[in-house]
Design a protein around this motif. Sequence first.
Motif: not given
Length: 254
Positions: A46, A145-149, A163, A166-169, A187
């Motif tokens: 990413t 993207r399996d991503l949390e903003l 959460r 899987t990924r967390r920004f 992350d």
Amino acid sequence: MSALSRRQFLKMTAMALPAAVIIDTRLIEPTNLRVTHLQPNPNGTTRFIHFTDFHHKGDTAYADKVVRTINELKPEFVCFTGDLVEDTRYLDEALHFIAKIQAPVYGSPGNHDYWCRAPFSAYERVFSATGGRWLVDASLVLPERDLELVGLGREGVPMLKPRQATRRFLLTHYPKSVEDLGAQSFDWIMAGHSHGGQVRIPGYGAIALPWGVGRYDLGYFKTAAGPLYVNAGIGTYRIPWRFNCRPEITVVTI
């Protein structure tokens, strides 16, 4: 070289050096944009941009340079961590430049966005039109993207959910907020607010910093809540000077 000419030379040098520093600090460095590339994960897939602290005050040529640089880098998405303007008379113009970014823009507020009483409905409209979102004590999952903003506002940590991916920004304006996240983990954490101090003395660092910064003045830090990067910001506040602290766009591959 005679003794007299040597003295003249030293005097001229002593006079020229402060003048050169003043010219650089006031006229060159405040718009001498730099691009910092970070790859915390060597196998990262990413690629996004983080910028912060626009503090737009009507310099359209510089704002256009910032947007052009972002677009030339072709990020998957862009994160902005607050202080778009200090005065609402510049808000429409600043949002016009956000609208020109050719990628989804996700943003969270800074203290000046609150202090100037800017209507967040306008931010929401423009950020959403890019394909992104204005996140105020809210989160958004990018399923592809399996991503949390997560974007922090005034309410902060009490509004955070468990959460969601899987990924967390985390997008937060204040670097020191990492010390108030409790058991929450991320992350990647991005912040601004400090401007890097704007004026940094070699071997010493920033000569002054605003509240809400703590020891996290500029660059990368390991924290209990996750890796933090404090961006130097795009604009300036109070005094329009920068020395040894160029404005910054950060490209992160993670």
